[in-house]
Enzyme design. Structure first.
Site, mmCIF file in Angstrom:
data_model
loop_
_atom_site.group_PDB
_atom_site.id
_atom_site.type_symbol
_atom_site.label_atom_id
_atom_site.label_comp_id
_atom_site.label_asym_id
_atom_site.label_seq_id
_atom_site.Cartn_x
_atom_site.Cartn_y
_atom_site.Cartn_z
ATOM 1 N N ASP A 32 35.477 34.761 16.900
ATOM 2 C CA ASP A 32 34.208 34.155 16.498
ATOM 3 C C ASP A 32 33.398 33.660 17.693
ATOM 4 O OD1 ASP A 32 34.817 34.291 13.775
ATOM 5 O OD2 ASP A 32 35.910 32.397 13.874
ATOM 6 N N LYS B 69 27.960 35.072 15.328
ATOM 7 C CA LYS B 69 26.506 35.168 15.415
ATOM 8 C C LYS B 69 26.143 35.123 16.898
ATOM 9 C CE LYS B 69 24.513 31.821 13.201
ATOM 10 N NZ LYS B 69 23.730 30.891 12.408
ATOM 11 N N MET C 254 29.338 21.020 11.639
ATOM 12 C CA MET C 254 28.189 21.825 11.156
ATOM 13 C C MET C 254 27.144 20.941 10.486
ATOM 14 S SD MET C 254 30.106 25.228 9.729
ATOM 15 C CE MET C 254 31.541 24.510 8.945
#
Ligand code: SAH
Length: 263
Positions: free
Chosen positions: A39, A61, A176
């Protein structure tokens, strides 16, 4: 070391960034894997120990490009395992703390693919330690609460009981949570938490880019904008933040936003 068998998947936590925080099992898995699926939050330095022939597959991402969806990632893991490869699924922090490790392992269990879970140092504990903030301290808190700002839709979950959260623990550690923080702040203040409570934002914890912003719950939104608080950041609210002036052992970038903060 336990054998890393062909066709097996190791679901491993790489810790929050500093490669020194990886476990012996994590290092062993990196050295022995045929394919490493990792990741965005896995620090590149953690991957440098891999075997030369090992294939690296990034599924995070990057630069505004969306990450592959979870089913796609899981399918990749399964395909590689079925090809008889030693598959390392490497995740930031700990795979079972807001890391979807459980979801991936459940699918593997259903498919009867053998797997091993290797816990990692989670950002909400290890990241804070690198900022000189203990998650618990005997005189301050007998409990600590971990919260995520992202549900399966990427939003603050409407299933959170904020009254319970505000009362449950003197220390709240949030993952987050930078994007939905304005909502979180309102919920906490409306349910009895004080504007004067100390808050820390620890960005890029344990890496060379670590930056810490200290503020108060009441001034947090203003200070986040002022000091450019961005993801990845661990947010911690509570009196343990006040121990940082004594316990900070790292030479990181620090911003004392809160003028009433006596550091
Ligand atoms: N499984 C991970 C958490 C994944 S969720 C763990 O156990 O740490 C992703 C969130 O973790 C980020 O949005 C941020 O809140 C936090 N995080 C992970 N690594 C971090 C780091 N090095 N510095 C600050 N926050 C981090």
């Amino acid at each position: 070391m336990p054998a890393f068998h062909e066709g097996e998947v190791w679901l491993v936590g790489a810790g929050p960034g500093d490669p020194g925080l990886m476990s012996l099992y994590a290092i062993y898995a990196i050295q022995n894997a045929d394919v490493i699926i990792y990741d965005a939050l896995v620090d590149e330095n953690c991957l440098s120990l891999k075997a030369q022939k090992a294939k690296l597959e990034f599924v995070g991402k990057r630069g505004g490009v969306k990450s592959p969806k979870q089913p796609e990632i899981t399918r990749k893991i399964i395909d590689y395992a079925k090809q008889g490869l030693k598959v390392l699924r490497l995740k930031g922090g700990d795979p079972f703390i807001f890391g979807r490790g459980g979801e991936e392992a459940i699918t593997l269990a259903h498919k009867k693919i053998k797997f091993r879970i290797v816990p990692g140092v989670t950002a909400g504990i290890g990241g804070l330690a690198y900022a000189g903030i203990p998650a618990t301290h005997r005189e301050i808190n007998q409990s600590v609460l971990f919260l995520t700002g992202h549900d399966e839709k990427g939003q603050l979950s409407n299933r959170i009981d904020w009254e319970a959260v505000a009362k449950a623990a003197p220390v709240i550690v949030m993952y987050m949570a930078t994007r939905p923080f304005e909502q979180i702040q309102k919920h906490l203040l409306n349910n009895g938490r004080s504007e004067n409570e100390s808050i820390a934002f620890v960005m890029h914890a344990t890496t060379k880019k670590q930056k810490v912003v200290i503020s108060s719950l009441g001034n947090a939104i203003e200070d986040m904008q002022k000091y450019d608080v961005k993801s990845p950041a661990i947010i911690v609210v509570g009196e343990v933040v006040d121990l940082r002036p004594i316990l900070n052992w790292m030479d990181d970038q620090e911003i004392h936003a809160n003028e009433s903060y006596h550091g």
